[in-house]
Design an enzyme around this catalytic site. Structure first.
Site, short mmCIF file in Angstrom:
data_model
loop_
_atom_site.label_atom_id
_atom_site.label_comp_id
_atom_site.label_asym_id
_atom_site.label_seq_id
_atom_site.Cartn_x
_atom_site.Cartn_y
_atom_site.Cartn_z
N ARG A 293 7.63 0.23 -20.02
CA ARG A 293 7.22 -1.07 -19.48
C ARG A 293 8.31 -2.09 -19.81
NH1 ARG A 293 3.04 -3.76 -22.83
NH2 ARG A 293 4.78 -5.13 -23.33
N HIS B 165 3.51 -7.32 -20.98
CA HIS B 165 2.21 -6.79 -20.56
C HIS B 165 1.68 -7.60 -19.38
CE1 HIS B 165 -1.96 -5.59 -20.52
NE2 HIS B 165 -2.33 -6.83 -20.76
N TYR C 233 7.42 -8.61 -30.66
CA TYR C 233 7.14 -7.28 -31.22
C TYR C 233 8.15 -6.20 -30.88
CZ TYR C 233 4.79 -6.86 -26.65
OH TYR C 233 4.50 -6.88 -25.31
#
Lengths: 368, 324
Positions: free
Chosen positions: A263, A267, A276
């Site tokens: 990805r 998100h 992160y």
């Protein structure tokens, strides 16, 4: 510790756009390869523009699929129109391949009167009964036992069709993943469970989701077929979904497909990946493996695609998109009646009364 | 007309619907070969094959989700959850999926289905075989909730639920599965949903209940009659969407009302009925509406008598409204 079986990763097209030794392109017309590549490019144009639109406050929310386009574009191409897809939310390429129009997609994001859902869901919750695209819901994994049920119905109705559910690797931790695979296995339902293992469930990395070596091995415990595929390789995805489809319609049961991808986007528009993961260290290597990159090289080598064509196509996509956005922005929201309809097939007394209360309030405010 | 108990009537209804509509399928834990732990699906697999009546793995969320998929594709699933106490793993599928599918898709994807489940206490079942969880589901728009009170009712209401175009939760009072008997026609008949039944006419107090409690209410009404109090007993039958007309008319007539259920009082469905009836009938009421219910405890194994509403307790509540 029990030893998991070694499962190879199916691959046809390498990162340089070259066919692997002994591998061949799945049986498909060359024009279709170009069309699928164009769909991937179109999805990228849409994702990039819609992300900006959200930042400008023109839409509420968006979820991009950069880096994962081949998983859903390839899957939808490998299926037949009578096959049902239960998407999760990051598979809009599949919708376009199946025939959802860009205007329908954009109307859903705006929740206007052109939205097939009548403005009831937040963006990225498209679906179309006519196209056998089951309308998306936000809870993760609920579509998996539902897909098993629809597949079982196809089986007992003796249809030449399958049901396929998309989900991410994070969703495999949900109880519904277990329920769906177990039911489909027990009933040998013609189902395909397509896991986009994109490495991240919002901020949680793969190894925090499961101690299993990979997702596909979980199929072993359900007595069903489990396979792994390079999810950034359009040809391998098409090939593996075709195989799973064949297995299903022949009565040989469901397949769990684990597509390895990444990805590259956040998100959603509400997420900040810099908190992160490292763009350079984590994302960097995957940027070189993107499906669009290797397809561009492959088609270029075959003389089927040029940068000029790409520039023209992207411009055309951008124009089509801006036109669709304009139409959506100028389309009124659904009639207020839509607020109360479709709870049941008919309006019961309490909804009739509440609707008439709302009309009174709106009239008093001069809004009706 | 044969006399049937409630299980026989439910089984008879399932056989009739299987015969009439090839799209009806039934499944659940032990529902197939064995015919269900209460034998509600007895004989269906034998007669109609394993494709239409089958065992489910022990997984309530799977049963509900699988039923969703069957319904989406056009079958008419009648799923069984073995005890309503065990339905909570399916709560997400019921509340977020089954209840919402029609709405969230703009009417594209309705999921008409029936989920049958035994509920209620009075059977020495303790906490986990006695619950009456109907009110949890009343808070989720999009699901009908039906609770029959005797074999005749169970058959007609189940057949109407199977034909309905919406998801229906069908709670069966297992306490009276075998003890309640009635003349039940073997032919197909439906009892319309959302129509309450005035089981006994009366003039002084309206007594509302459903399921097994309805019989307790009838007994309470007899006790009251002995003391010269005239009670109108209403069997609600459909909890959602309930028959407000019948309730309004009765409460307007009597001016007093007691609502009885097994579930704990706080946020039980009696609370909703009481609030709504107060709002609509304030000027006709001679006393506040009373609730006589299970206590706000868990269902206790050793205190069944103390927990379960009985005719004397209901009579006490009736008198409270009369003496107000």
């Amino acid at each position: 510790m029990a030893k998991a079986p070694k499962l190879p990763v199916h691959q046809i097209l390498d990162e340089n756009g070259e066919l692997l030794k002994g591998a061949s392109v799945p049986d498909m017309p060359k024009e279709d390869i170009v069309e699928l590549f164009k769909t991937i490019l179109k999805v990228r144009v849409i994702d990039s523009r819609m992300f900006k639109m959200q930042r400008q406050g023109r839409i509420a929310f968006y979820m991009a699929t950069q880096g994962e386009e081949a998983t859903h574009v390839g899957t939808a191409y490998a299926l037949k129109p009578q096959d049902w897809m239960f998407p999760q939310y990051r598979e809009h390429g599949a919708a376009f391949v199946r025939g959802l129009t860009l205007q329908q997609f954009i109307n859903q994001i705006f929740g206007n009167s052109g939205d097939l859902n009548k403005g009831r869901q937040m963006p990225m919750h498209w679906g179309s009964r006519n196209l056998n695209l089951v309308t998306i819901s936000s809870p993760l994994g609920t579509q998996i036992p539902q897909c098993a049920g629809a597949a079982y119905a196809m089986k007992i109705k003796k249809k030449d069709s399958v049901a396929l559910a998309f989900f991410g690797e994070g969703t495999t931790s949900e109880g519904d993943f277990h329920a769906g695979l177990n039911f489909a296995g027990v009933y040998k339902a013609p189902a395909i469970f397509f896991c986009r293992n994109n490495g991240w469930a919002i901020s949680t990395p793969f190894h925090r989701q499961t101690a299993a070596e990979n997702i596909a091995v979980k199929a072993v415990a359900y007595g069903i077929e489990g396979v792994r595929v390079d999810g950034n390789d359009l040809f391998a995805v098409i090939d593996i979904v075709r195989q799973a489809r064949e297995r299903a319609v022949k009565g040989n049961g469901p397949t769990l497909i684990e597509a390895l991808t990444y990805r590259l986007s956040s998100h959603s528009t509400s997420d900040d990946p810099s908190a992160y993961r490292s763009e350079e260290k984590d994302d960097g290597p995957w940027k070189l493996k993107e499906p669009a990159v290797r397809l561009r090289k492959f088609l270029g080598n075959q003389g089927l695609w040029s940068m000029k064509e790409e520039q023209d196509w992207e411009k055309a996509c951008e124009k089509e998109l801006l036109d669709a956005i304009k139409v959506a922005e100028n389309t009124p929201k659904p009639e207020m009646d839509a607020l109360f309809e479709d709870i049941f097939d008919e309006l019961p007394w309490n909804l009739r009364e509440q609707k008439s209360q709302l009309i009174t309030f709106l009239k008093n405010e001069g809004k009706r | 007309m044969p006399i049937m108990n409630m299980i026989e009537a439910i089984n008879n209804a399932l056989h009739l619907s299987f015969e009439r509509d090839p799209d009806v399928v039934a499944f659940g834990e032990d529902s197939g070969y064995y015919g269900g732990v209460f034998r509600a699906t007895k004989g269906l697999q034998e007669k109609y094959g394993t494709e239409r009546c089958f065992d489910a793995p022990i997984c309530e969320q799977g049963i509900a989700g699988f039923a969703f998929g069957l319904a989406l594709y056009g079958l008419k699933p009648v799923a069984e959850i073995q005890f309503s106490d065990y339905m909570y793993p399916a709560f997400d599928q019921i509340v977020n999926e089954i209840a919402k599918s029609r709405y969230r898709s703009g009417g594209q994807w309705p999921v008409p289905m029936v989920i049958r489940t035994p509920y209620g206490g009075g059977i020495n079942g303790g906490l986990y075989h006695s619950q009456s969880p109907e009110s949890f589901y009343t808070h989720a728009p999009g699901i009908k909730i039906v609770i029959p009170s005797d074999p005749y009712e169970a058959k007609g209401l189940l057949l109407a639920s199977i034909k309905d175009q919406n998801p229906v939760l069908f709670f069966e009072p297992k306490k009276i599965y075998r003890s309640s008997k009635a003349d039940v026609p073997t032919d197909y008949y439906e009892i319309p949903l959302s129509k309450a039944r005035i089981a006994k006419e009366g003039s002084q107090v309206t007594l509302i209940g459903w399921g097994a409690i309805h019989h307790v209410n009838m007994d309470a009404a007899k006790l009251a009659e002995k003391e010269g109090i005239s009670i109108e007993v209403i069997d609600l039958r459909t909890i959602i969407p309930y028959d407000i007309e019948t309730l309004d008319a009765s409460v307007k007539k009597t001016g007093r009302c007691v609502i009885v259920h097994e579930a704990p009082r706080t946020s039980g469905f009696g609370a909703e009925l009481s609030a709504t009836l107060h709002e609509r009938n304030m000027l006709h009421l001679h006393a506040p509406i009373q609730r006589m219910t299970g206590w706000d405890t868990h269902y206790p194994f050793s205190f069944d008598y103390e927990y379960y509403p009985n005719p004397k307790r209901i009579l006490w509540a009736i008198k409270q409204t009369l003496e107000f």
